[in-house]
Design an enzyme around this catalytic site. Structure first.
Site, PDB file in Angstrom:
ATOM      1  N   ASP A 396    -112.193 -47.966 -24.028  1.00 25.52           N
ATOM      2  CA  ASP A 396    -112.499 -47.101 -25.155  1.00 25.52           C
ATOM      3  C   ASP A 396    -113.878 -47.420 -25.734  1.00 25.52           C
ATOM      4  O   ASP A 396    -114.334 -48.566 -25.688  1.00 25.52           O
ATOM      5  CB  ASP A 396    -111.422 -47.298 -26.226  1.00 25.52           C
ATOM      6  CG  ASP A 396    -111.581 -46.380 -27.410  1.00 25.52           C
ATOM      7  OD1 ASP A 396    -111.470 -45.164 -27.217  1.00 25.52           O
ATOM      8  OD2 ASP A 396    -111.817 -46.886 -28.526  1.00 25.52           O
ATOM      9  N   GLU A 425    -115.557 -44.975 -21.588  1.00 25.00           N
ATOM     10  CA  GLU A 425    -115.766 -43.775 -22.385  1.00 25.00           C
ATOM     11  C   GLU A 425    -117.174 -43.793 -22.979  1.00 25.00           C
ATOM     12  O   GLU A 425    -117.490 -44.634 -23.808  1.00 25.00           O
ATOM     13  CB  GLU A 425    -114.733 -43.695 -23.509  1.00 25.00           C
ATOM     14  CG  GLU A 425    -114.905 -42.462 -24.390  1.00 25.00           C
ATOM     15  CD  GLU A 425    -114.125 -42.540 -25.685  1.00 25.00           C
ATOM     16  OE1 GLU A 425    -113.598 -41.508 -26.123  1.00 25.00           O
ATOM     17  OE2 GLU A 425    -114.049 -43.641 -26.277  1.00 25.00           O
TER      18      GLU A 425
END
Length: 687
Positions: A396, A425
């Site tokens: 993330d 990400e």
């Protein structure tokens, strides 16, 4: 989430970002080299894994009075009460480790009241040595640096803690044997299709864990932003459905403990890195789900958050060091200017604010430049891969963490698992920004990355534009064509993960104004090109959401995941005809893709869009003259049928070629013109 007063500390600005010098410093630091990896079968645990293997207080008998403090990895038993007045042992992390890792070093964090005042020793153990002890700013932490020889046997270490030569605590720490073949585990790649689930919203298989003592938020399905009760038992029950749909990988959003008063369901604000949230199940439950998934041909991708924690994380009550998190004179939030790291004109303060600013007041920003924390995060990641037998990782908010740390972290993981895929990400619409982070990219500033894969946000945006915008010289299908042409900036475009939607984006069917034909076109294009495709749970039955960002609505409950649901995506009960057709279409498409080698490893050729059509081919590597078997995809956006003259595509196809429509099975011989139905993705096998 409950707000906490912001921590104030003497502020000192970190040095200006210099990727190579920072990387060299990180690799040279003692803590960064004291990272190791994980793996093996183990005895049952009770759900948390922050507990020590086994501890005993000298003279205290065999009492298990500290069992409440250690709800975890009884791979080796329970902890006993604290080692004397004013002392305790509350966390041992990693909870256990493995022999036979790529690196010898292991750093074990011990946390408990007053424990830094103790001296540590290791009873003689073949192949294992205690090299030293480090302390932080808090009096309640010890960091033990162990050396594990390559030939050390699986065993149980005996650690002793003393005060003034007096033995006050003995702790037994397990070193397991690794699973056979752990190092060479298969990961995900272009042959896979990923199914993303938000576990709390997918299926409730065990209502008994909806309310758990000590967890501050319970279940309330009436509100889109509260917990709904989905868990690992529900996910496990639906694994055969996921495999039958043609998926080969499952990516759940984070499963670790998020013990916050509000918004705890999404998992991105960890309060314990080593414990599965008990409202999802236990660490044992997670291992069992991964094992059953593997038996069905499904790998598991674990979602890791390196950038931040939740404000209720137990660290926040007692930071190991003052620089463990980024602290500012006043609360400072990141401005999300991701490109500031690549911008040659960026102000240093802008770069610092992007990297060191907090996400929110309830998400403290971790300082990966702190060597002890860097080691902790690396070992924690390795521990989950080895402990749960994972097939890959999703990371993330990747670029928000320290760049030098990210290079060292991903390189260490790939050293331990050479085939491991890790997707980061980087939420940017610019291919150059995304490419900056992929391993093998030669960057303008000399930054060297070790990350194999990234989420392809640029191509996701272009796909939506291609289907929704009016076609112009630089819009609509032309934008899709040109963005795909930017693959020249990526070292490995085939390793990128492209999605039709995720837990942070509006539902595809809604964005396309609930046009089933356009939705099928998007799915087919996604399954055809050189990427790793990812689909959000429920997309196969046309779940909807607002067309603007609304997280709670996007993460709606999966139909049939709860007892009493009137609609059930698994059994088909209550589905509309459109939902049935969509589900059957995607199932056929993905099961075809699973067996189609040209999609996994073939070359790609595309033609510039004309008159509302876009034509692409997949071909055998090196075959650019269409002599071997090929795949052909024609997107026709217009509502009316289009006669497609094939002479334009003479590089790949010619009259007389045999064609089979993949989705219908129809076979025919191609003439000079191919009739393409309106609003259709025509997928052909050519020979």
């Amino acid at each position: 989430m409950k707000r906490r007063p912001f921590l104030l500390a003497a502020f000192s600005a970190p040095p200006a970002l210099s990727a190579l010098s920072a990387l060299s410093a990180a690799l040279a630091s003692h803590a960064m080299t004291n990272t190791s990896s994980a793996a093996s079968a183990h005895p049952a645990d009770t759900g948390g894994t922050s507990a020590p293997s086994s501890s005993s207080v000298v003279g205290a008998g065999d009492t298990n009075g500290a069992a409440d403090a250690f709800t975890g990895d009884p791979a080796s038993g329970n902890a006993t009460p604290g080692p004397g007045p004013g002392l305790s042992l509350d966390h041992v992390e990693p909870p256990h480790w493995w022999v036979g890792m790529a690196r010898r070093e292991l750093q074990v964090l011990l946390h408990g009241a007053g424990i830094a005042a103790l001296d540590a020793a290791l009873l003689p153990t073949p192949g294992v040595t205690l090299r030293g002890v480090q302390r932080g700013d808090s009096p309640n932490y010890l960091f033990l640096n162990l050396d594990i020889a390559p030939d050390a046997p699986a065993c149980e270490l005996t650690l002793q803690l003393r005060r003034d030569h007096e033995l006050v605590l003995t702790h037994r720490y397990a070193l397991h044997a690794r699973r056979p073949g752990s190092r060479d585990r298969k990961s995900f790649g272009p042959a896979d299709a990923i199914y993303l689930v938000v576990p709390d919203r997918f299926a409730n298989g065990d209502p008994g864990n909806d309310q758990v003592p000590g967890m501050t938020e319970g279940v309330d399905r009436s509100h889109p932003d509260t917990r709904h009760g989905g868990d690992l038992a529900g996910l496990r029950r639906h694994l055969p459905y996921i495999a039958d749909m043609g998926f080969t990988m499952v990516w759940p959003t984070p499963l670790v403990e998020n013990n916050s008063p509000r918004y705890s369901y999404h998992g991105y604000a960890a309060t314990d890195f080593y414990r599965i949230d008990p409202r999802f199940g236990s660490n044992d439950d997670f291992r069992a789900v991964v094992k059953q998934a593997a038996s069905l041909g499904l790998g598991f991708i674990h979602d890791i958050v390196l950038n931040h924690i939740g404000s209720e994380h137990w660290w926040m009550k007692d930071l190991p060091t003052q620089d463990w998190i980024h602290q500012w004179p006043v609360y400072t939030e990141t401005h999300h200017a991701r490109i500031s790291l690549q911008d040659p004109y960026a102000a240093p303060s802008d770069r610092q604010r992007f990297s060191d600013g907090w996400f929110t007041r309830t998400m403290p920003d971790l300082n990966q430049r702190q060597p002890l924390l860097a080691t902790y995060l690396t070992q924690m990641t390795l521990w989950w891969i080895e402990d749960a037998d994972l097939a890959g990782l999703r990371t993330d908010t990747y670029s928000y963490s320290d760049p030098a740390f990210l290079t060292a972290w991903s390189a260490r993981l790939r050293e331990e698992y050479p085939q491991l895929n890790i997707v980061g990400e980087e939420w940017s619409p610019h291919p150059a920004v995304v490419a900056y982070w992929q391993a093998g990219k030669r960057n303008h500033d000399g930054y060297v990355s070790s990350l194999p894969s990234l989420m392809d946000f640029p191509l996701y945006g272009a796909l939506l534009a291609g289907l929704m915008e009016t076609d112009t010289h630089d819009g609509g299908l032309m934008r899709l064509y040109e963005t795909l042409a930017h693959d020249f900036v990526y070292p490995r475009p085939d390793q990128l993960v492209l999605f039709e939607g995720n837990h942070d984006t509006p539902r595809l069917f809604s964005l396309l104004h609930e046009d089933l034909a356009l939705t099928r076109m998007a799915w087919t294009w996604l399954a055809f090109i050189r990427r790793i495709p990812q689909f959000l749970y429920g997309t196969e039955v046309l779940l909807t959401s607002p067309r603007h960002r609304d997280d709670g609505a996007v993460r709606a409950d999966f139909p049939g995941g709860w007892p009493g649901d009137r609609v059930n995506a698994v059994t088909g009960e209550g589905l509309t005809e459109a939902q049935r057709q969509a589900q059957a279409f995607l199932k056929r498409l993905l099961n075809w893709r699973k067996q189609e080698a040209l999609v996994h490893e073939g070359g790609l050729m595309q033609y510039a869009p004309l008159e509302g059509t876009h034509v692409l081919f997949r071909h055998a590597p090196g075959d650019t003259t269409g002599r071997q078997r090929r795949l052909m995809l024609v997107l026709n956006k217009r509502p009316e049928a289009q006669p497609l003259a094939l002479d334009r595509f003479h590089d790949m196809v010619r009259p007389g070629d045999q064609a089979m429509e993949v989705m219908s099975g129809r076979r025919y011989t191609l003439g000079p013109v191919l009739e393409v139905p309106g609003k259709t993705a025509l997928l052909l096998e050519l020979s």
